[in-house]
Motif scaffolding. Structure first.
Motif, PDB file in Angstrom:
ATOM      1  N   CYS A 123       1.629  12.680  52.452  1.00 48.06           N
ATOM      2  CA  CYS A 123       0.874  11.467  52.127  1.00 48.06           C
ATOM      3  C   CYS A 123       0.531  10.797  53.456  1.00 48.06           C
ATOM      4  O   CYS A 123       1.203   9.864  53.904  1.00 48.06           O
ATOM      5  CB  CYS A 123       1.662  10.525  51.225  1.00 48.06           C
TER       6      CYS A 123
ATOM      7  N   THR B   3      -1.349  -0.227  51.775  1.00 51.89           N
ATOM      8  CA  THR B   3      -0.513  -1.076  50.935  1.00 51.89           C
ATOM      9  C   THR B   3      -1.178  -2.432  50.753  1.00 51.89           C
ATOM     10  O   THR B   3      -1.990  -2.852  51.584  1.00 51.89           O
ATOM     11  CB  THR B   3       0.891  -1.232  51.556  1.00 51.89           C
TER      12      THR B   3
ATOM     13  N   THR C  49       9.478   2.269  52.439  1.00 53.31           N
ATOM     14  CA  THR C  49       9.706   3.693  52.194  1.00 53.31           C
ATOM     15  C   THR C  49      11.184   4.050  52.388  1.00 53.31           C
ATOM     16  O   THR C  49      11.727   4.881  51.665  1.00 53.31           O
ATOM     17  CB  THR C  49       8.824   4.548  53.110  1.00 53.31           C
TER      18      THR C  49
ATOM     19  N   THR D 247       0.804   0.014  57.181  1.00 54.20           N
ATOM     20  CA  THR D 247       1.181   1.404  57.406  1.00 54.20           C
ATOM     21  C   THR D 247       1.541   1.534  58.877  1.00 54.20           C
ATOM     22  O   THR D 247       0.720   1.256  59.751  1.00 54.20           O
ATOM     23  CB  THR D 247       0.026   2.352  57.065  1.00 54.20           C
TER      24      THR D 247
ATOM     25  N   ALA E 297      10.043  10.189  52.927  1.00 52.93           N
ATOM     26  CA  ALA E 297       9.021   9.382  52.248  1.00 52.93           C
ATOM     27  C   ALA E 297       7.963   8.957  53.256  1.00 52.93           C
ATOM     28  O   ALA E 297       8.280   8.335  54.275  1.00 52.93           O
ATOM     29  CB  ALA E 297       9.650   8.156  51.590  1.00 52.93           C
ATOM     30  N   ASN E 298       6.731   9.311  52.983  1.00 52.63           N
ATOM     31  CA  ASN E 298       5.617   8.891  53.820  1.00 52.63           C
ATOM     32  C   ASN E 298       4.555   8.238  52.951  1.00 52.63           C
ATOM     33  O   ASN E 298       4.412   8.561  51.777  1.00 52.63           O
ATOM     34  CB  ASN E 298       5.012  10.093  54.564  1.00 52.63           C
ATOM     35  N   GLY E 299       3.820   7.289  53.546  1.00 56.26           N
ATOM     36  CA  GLY E 299       2.847   6.556  52.758  1.00 56.26           C
ATOM     37  C   GLY E 299       1.639   6.148  53.569  1.00 56.26           C
ATOM     38  O   GLY E 299       1.624   6.240  54.800  1.00 56.26           O
TER      39      GLY E 299
ATOM     40  N   ARG F  14       4.901   5.325  57.589  1.00 54.05           N
ATOM     41  CA  ARG F  14       5.801   4.543  56.745  1.00 54.05           C
ATOM     42  C   ARG F  14       5.125   3.269  56.254  1.00 54.05           C
ATOM     43  O   ARG F  14       4.226   2.727  56.904  1.00 54.05           O
ATOM     44  CB  ARG F  14       7.063   4.168  57.519  1.00 54.05           C
TER      45      ARG F  14
ATOM     46  N   CYS G  94      -0.089  12.061  47.666  1.00 56.38           N
ATOM     47  CA  CYS G  94       0.029  10.610  47.465  1.00 56.38           C
ATOM     48  C   CYS G  94      -0.100  10.236  45.999  1.00 56.38           C
ATOM     49  O   CYS G  94      -0.933  10.788  45.275  1.00 56.38           O
ATOM     50  CB  CYS G  94      -1.057   9.861  48.240  1.00 56.38           C
TER      51      CYS G  94
ATOM     52  N   MET H  59       2.263   6.703  48.321  1.00 52.92           N
ATOM     53  CA  MET H  59       3.450   7.388  48.845  1.00 52.92           C
ATOM     54  C   MET H  59       3.550   8.764  48.213  1.00 52.92           C
ATOM     55  O   MET H  59       3.140   8.974  47.061  1.00 52.92           O
ATOM     56  CB  MET H  59       4.705   6.562  48.544  1.00 52.92           C
TER      57      MET H  59
END
Length: 543
Positions: free
Chosen positions: A48, A481, A461, A428, A476-478, A443, A56, A40
């Motif tokens: 990110c 995971t 996020t 994601t 917030a971006n990611g 996200r 990130c 993130m």
């Protein structure tokens, strides 16, 4: 208190089956505590995304996933002030890969920083706060790569680029777009001491352990089966078709499969493969491997999808899932951005240009004989694992997606991993605009699809944005995971009683035909009814 089942061996699962059938038990709750690791941006305004990970950082968030076994209702409880940056020194990083106890964390550097090089893979040791470049051997030096996965605590797998400048006639080389034709490699050593003893090419060249020649094959983004680590799943792009250099020595992973390439730029439709990494043949050529014994392909045509990528195994190792990609020889699933929930067949059905969105959904497959087939085939061959929420209906979407102005040409649920259950994943969830750039959002979500037609989304996020000042709503971006399960319990409740399954122990005693249950002292304040093997209540105890 003590009564016993007439059996030579008794297992906890059988105990639970007996107890759950007793009328005195009112409810059972599945309680999973897990750490979620994800990439993130470390503050608002920094990128990110898949195509720009410079902002990130790897984070960890601890949560409890709680489900009522009676109603299926899911709740998410964040445990304390648990959002932590995983790596010290503010290292740009994505794609965490955890060993069995999460003391070793493989990752890809997503930017150049101090001694870290963007695109290279490292292993971080939490116990002594040290780093090791994963592919630093003589033979495999200076490799970029992705997706570190652990076969065990001393061996990791990873994908590496197999780039050959220009058009190269050597087997195993791609073209100028050849980085998608990756090798699958391994590194073995004492990672706790920062020592790598050996490197090996598992697929994509000559395996120096088995001597298997797989230069005409590629393998990327492997997932290790938790029930049998010799079995892995990955996606493979043919390197035989463009340019046509390798004659009849085509990869068995791709021979006969449709639509290997979409265009001369090498935009391949990767095919999913399940593979036994111990495989070899007398001739040492990969085209001599036996389908259904050494490797297994997927029935994508029945599912009406071109490809399946970024695979992951369910916790019991029976289901392998991934997201579709580039579906176009079949009718892709499409909606108009401003009319969510209504399927269309052509972008012209939308109110204006750039108003259509093609969904890349998540599918699950299981072994059926010598091939993997859609787990929903008995309902409908082409059903995904769940029906994804449209972008405008995602939680908190008002903060990061405006259906009136934003473009979401391709809507992806990507990089999925199961999280403690075959009905729960982390993923994601992102949009690409018409040029393929991630915009406007990417996200990190937990998705539970106990009800496939009405999945539950938890925006990780979004929770971060609401609880920490480093991020403004929608900023917030990611990317990528994974879950590390801390505990997995079935909580059993009776009137005024609550106890965990692991708090029970049983003892088989042939002299009796009933169940023995020992409780931890002072745990119960009420009674319990004991059933025999046929479900008949045979004894009661009061405290």
């Amino acid at each position: 208190m003590k009564n016993c089942l007439n059996a030579k061996s008794t297992i906890i699962s059988f105990l639970l089956l007996i107890i759950l059938n007793v009328d005195a038990v009112n409810a059972q709750t599945h309680h999973i505590e897990t750490d979620i690791y994800f990439g993130m941006n470390y503050q608002s305004g920094l990128p990110c995304f898949y195509n720009d990970g410079s902002g990130c950082r790897l984070y960890k968030l601890s949560m409890a996933i709680i489900r009522s076994e009676q109603t299926g209702i899911l709740s998410i409880n964040i445990i304390g002030d648990s959002l932590k940056q995983v790596l010290p020194d503010n290292v740009p990083s994505v794609t965490a890969g955890l060993n069995s106890d999460a003391t070793l964390i493989g990752f890809m550097a997503s930017g150049n920083f101090q001694t870290f090089s963007s695109g290279k893979l490292y292993a971080y040791n939490k116990l002594n706060n040290s780093y090791k470049l994963v592919s630093d051997g003589t033979y495999l030096s200076n490799q970029n790569g992705s997706w570190v996965k652990w076969l065990n605590d001393s061996t990791c797998l990873y994908s590496s680029t197999n780039y050959c400048p220009g058009f190269n006639t050597l087997p195993g080389c791609g073209n100028t777009f050849g980085n998608r034709f990756g090798d699958l490699r391994s590194a073995e050593g004492d990672f706790s001491a920062g020592i790598i003893n050996s490197h090996n090419i598992v697929l994509g060249d000559i395996n120096n352990l088995t001597n298997l020649d797989s230069r005409v094959s590629s393998a990327q983004d492997a997932s290790v089966n938790p029930a049998n680590p010799d079995i892995i799943a990955f996606h493979s792009s043919s390197i035989d078709g463009y340019p046509s250099n390798n004659g009849n020595n085509a990869s068995p992973f791709n021979v006969g499969q449709t639509n290997i390439f979409n265009n001369p730029a090498g935009n391949a439709d990767p095919k999913p493969v399940v593979y036994d990494i111990t495989s070899t043949t007398p001739s040492n050529n990969i085209d001599s491997l036996m389908e259904g014994i050494n490797y297994w392909l997927f029935d994508l045509d029945s599912a009406k999808i071109n490809s399946l990528v970024h695979l992951h195994w369910s916790p019991n190792g029976n289901i392998v899932a991934g997201n579709e990609q580039n579906t176009d020889i079949y009718q892709p699933y499409m909606e108009c951005i401003d009319n969510p929930g209504v399927q269309i067949t052509n972008a012209s059905q939308c109110s204006g240009s750039n108003k259509s969105s093609t969904f890349e959904r998540v599918f699950g497959f299981e072994k059926d004989g010598s091939i993997y087939k859609n787990i929903n085939r008995f309902i409908n061959d082409s059903l995904p694992l769940f029906l994804p929420l449209p972008p405008a209906q995602l939680p908190n979407s008002i903060n990061y997606f405006n259906p009136a102005t934003d473009i979401c040409s391709v809507y992806r649920t990507k990089y999925i991993e199961f999280c403690g259950s075959e009905k729960t994943i982390v993923a994601t969830v992102m949009c690409n605009n018409s040029t393929g750039v991630q915009n406007p959002f990417s996200r990190i979500m937990l998705i539970d699809f106990t009800i496939p037609s009405n999945p539950y989304y938890f925006d990780i996020t979004g929770w971060v944005e609401q609880n920490y000042s480093n991020w403004q709503p929608g900023d917030a971006n990611g990317i990528s995971t994974t879950c590390h399960i801390i505990s997995d319990s079935l909580l059993l409740s009776m009137p005024d009683v609550l106890f965990r399954s692991e708090d029970l122990s049983i003892e088989p005693e042939p002299a009796y035909n009933i169940l023995s249950i020992n409780f931890i002292p002072d745990l119960l304040s009420s009674g319990i009814l004991i059933s025999d093997a046929y479900g008949k209540v045979v004894k009661s105890f009061l405290q």
